[in-house]
Write an enzyme that holds these catalytic residues in place. Structure first.
Site, short mmCIF file in Angstrom:
data_model
loop_
_atom_site.label_atom_id
_atom_site.label_comp_id
_atom_site.label_asym_id
_atom_site.label_seq_id
_atom_site.Cartn_x
_atom_site.Cartn_y
_atom_site.Cartn_z
N HIS A 14 0.87 -1.19 0.00
CA HIS A 14 0.00 0.00 0.00
C HIS A 14 0.90 1.23 0.00
O HIS A 14 1.33 1.71 1.05
CB HIS A 14 -0.91 -0.04 1.24
CG HIS A 14 -1.93 1.07 1.30
ND1 HIS A 14 -3.11 0.95 1.98
CD2 HIS A 14 -1.94 2.31 0.77
CE1 HIS A 14 -3.80 2.07 1.87
NE2 HIS A 14 -3.10 2.92 1.14
N HIS A 16 1.31 4.84 -2.39
CA HIS A 16 0.94 5.71 -3.52
C HIS A 16 2.22 6.35 -4.00
O HIS A 16 2.85 7.11 -3.24
CB HIS A 16 -0.06 6.78 -3.08
CG HIS A 16 -1.31 6.20 -2.49
ND1 HIS A 16 -2.46 6.04 -3.21
CD2 HIS A 16 -1.57 5.72 -1.24
CE1 HIS A 16 -3.39 5.51 -2.43
NE2 HIS A 16 -2.88 5.30 -1.23
N HIS A 194 -9.54 1.03 -1.29
CA HIS A 194 -9.47 1.66 0.03
C HIS A 194 -10.88 1.58 0.63
O HIS A 194 -11.86 1.97 -0.03
CB HIS A 194 -9.08 3.14 -0.09
CG HIS A 194 -7.63 3.38 -0.34
ND1 HIS A 194 -6.94 2.82 -1.38
CD2 HIS A 194 -6.72 4.14 0.34
CE1 HIS A 194 -5.68 3.22 -1.33
NE2 HIS A 194 -5.52 4.03 -0.30
N GLU A 197 -11.15 3.30 6.08
CA GLU A 197 -10.12 4.19 6.62
C GLU A 197 -10.89 5.27 7.41
O GLU A 197 -10.83 5.31 8.62
CB GLU A 197 -9.30 4.82 5.48
CG GLU A 197 -8.24 5.81 5.94
CD GLU A 197 -7.53 6.52 4.77
OE1 GLU A 197 -8.05 6.52 3.65
OE2 GLU A 197 -6.43 7.10 5.01
N ASP A 275 1.87 3.94 2.85
CA ASP A 275 0.84 4.78 2.26
C ASP A 275 1.42 5.95 1.45
O ASP A 275 1.56 5.85 0.24
CB ASP A 275 -0.13 5.28 3.34
CG ASP A 275 -1.53 5.59 2.82
OD1 ASP A 275 -1.77 5.36 1.62
OD2 ASP A 275 -2.38 6.04 3.61
N ASP A 276 1.74 7.07 2.11
CA ASP A 276 2.30 8.26 1.45
C ASP A 276 3.47 8.73 2.32
O ASP A 276 3.35 9.71 3.05
CB ASP A 276 1.23 9.35 1.37
CG ASP A 276 0.02 8.91 0.58
OD1 ASP A 276 0.08 8.92 -0.67
OD2 ASP A 276 -0.99 8.52 1.21
N1 HPA Z 1 -6.48 7.36 1.33
C1 HPA Z 1 -7.21 7.68 0.26
N2 HPA Z 1 -6.68 8.16 -0.85
C2 HPA Z 1 -5.36 8.35 -0.91
C3 HPA Z 1 -4.57 8.05 0.17
C4 HPA Z 1 -5.16 7.52 1.35
O1 HPA Z 1 -4.51 7.21 2.36
N3 HPA Z 1 -3.30 8.37 -0.20
C5 HPA Z 1 -3.35 8.83 -1.47
N4 HPA Z 1 -4.61 8.83 -1.90
ZN ZN Z 2 -3.71 4.79 0.58
#
Ligand code: HPA
Ligand code: ZN
Length: 331
Positions: A14, A16, A194, A197, A275-276
């Site tokens: 996971h 991006h 996703h 969350e 994630d990011d």
């Molecule tokens: N959630 C949803 N969209 C996203 C995320 C995330 O953590 N990171 C980049 N786009």
């Molecule tokens: Zn994500």
């Protein structure tokens, strides 16, 4: 514990790629492409990374991606992430990319895709890091735009293993994209999404039942629904959990409140991802370090998380078993 975590082979599922854009590279690309940023220094950019929810973050994330213009920019972005993979002993990565973030700015699908793919190929050659690409639809956009994106992907289909769903979750349930995912499944793509969350458990049910996902990205809100937990456990559906992201976006107040250990205790197939990482304060090992410390994890629990990263991947059973065996042998 840190040395132990460092030496474990790990998969990341996971990530991006646009979320690995470090402020230094953002600055460099802005200069190279003659783009004016709203920030005058790297420190100013970092100071802006003070989010109170997912939408706050997404606004900055989409603005940052504006510096990515040429194939070389996408190569540099991806290559920088892959160098971090090597440092963190990530031996396999399945990365998300958001075509619409680029095509909506007039950058072609091919420009983004070819730059990313070239870096992944180089990492396979130079670092023996294997990889897959997952193309995400932006869920705040409409179904028609997702169908157009699926169409644009057809030329690159052999190099895209799955389609996913990201961006603003609440108000954009999986059902909005049921027909696009049906078409993608018919064309041979795997599916992920996703869900859970910020969205409630109904988003996870829909992702499973309507989008036929192989994994749930995040999924941490599943514990609010006993029946859902039973389903996820029975089918061993992977949850690609992102601890630092969840803290930064205030899904949990502090790492000691994170439910990743509770997910494992329920017998769920959870693992750790970043994630990011540029926006959330750490790459994969940093996520492991902070979880291990805040939740007082044992080496066995950490090994379980690393093994789960391979079990949940789209690698062949043979490759999964080789890495899992390696982890089992670590003391
Ligand atoms: N959630 C949803 N969209 C996203 C995320 C995330 O953590 N990171 C980049 N786009
Ligand atoms: Zn994500």
């Amino acid at each position: 514990m840190r040395d132990f975590i460092k030496k474990l082979p790990k998969a990341e599922l996971h990530l991006h790629i646009e979320g690995s854009l470090e402020p230094e590279l953002m600055f460099e690309l802005a200069k190279r492409n003659d783009i004016r940023l709203n920030y005058s220094s790297v420190d100013e950019i970092r100071a802006a990374y003070n989010f109170s929810n997912l939408q706050d973050f997404l606004d900055i994330y989409y603005a940052g991606a504006g510096v990515l213009q040429k194939e070389e920019d996408f190569f540099d972005l991806t290559w920088a992430y892959l160098k971090r993979c090597k440092e963190d002993n990530i031996v396999h990565t399945e990365i998300f990319f958001d075509p619409q973030t680029h095509t909506d700015r007039g950058i072609s699908f091919a420009t983004a895709f070819n730059g990313i793919k070239r870096a992944l190929k180089k990492a396979e050659d130079d670092f023996q890091i294997s990889s897959e690409i997952i193309m995400c639809f932006l869920r705040h956009l409409d179904e028609k735009a997702a169908f157009e994106t699926l169409e644009q992907a057809s030329e690159f289909k052999d190099d895209i293993i799955a389609v996913g769903l990201d961006s603003s979750e609440v108000g954009h349930p999986p059902s909005k994209f049921q027909r696009v995912f049906e078409k993608a499944l018919g064309e041979g793509y795997l599916t992920v999404a996703h869900a859970g969350e910020e969205g409630d458990p109904s988003y996870i049910w829909e992702a499973l039942d309507l989008l036929k996902v192989k994994r749930i990205d995040h999924g941490v809100r599943c514990l609010e629904d006993k029946e859902l937990v039973a389903r996820l456990k029975e089918e061993q559906i992977p949850l690609t959990v992102c601890p630092l992201s969840n803290i930064k976006l205030r899904v949990f107040d502090q790492m000691k409140d994170h439910n990743i250990k509770a997910l494992l205790d329920e017998g769920l197939m959870a693992m750790i991802n970043s994630d990011d990482p540029s926006y959330f304060g750490g790459y994969l090992n940093e996520n492991y370090f902070q979880v291990a410390e805040a939740l007082d994890c044992s080496k066995e629990e950490i090994k379980q998380l690393a093994m789960n990263s391979f079990s949940s991947s789209f690698l062949s059973e043979d490759k999964k078993n080789i890495y899992i065996q390696k982890i089992k042998e670590e003391l």
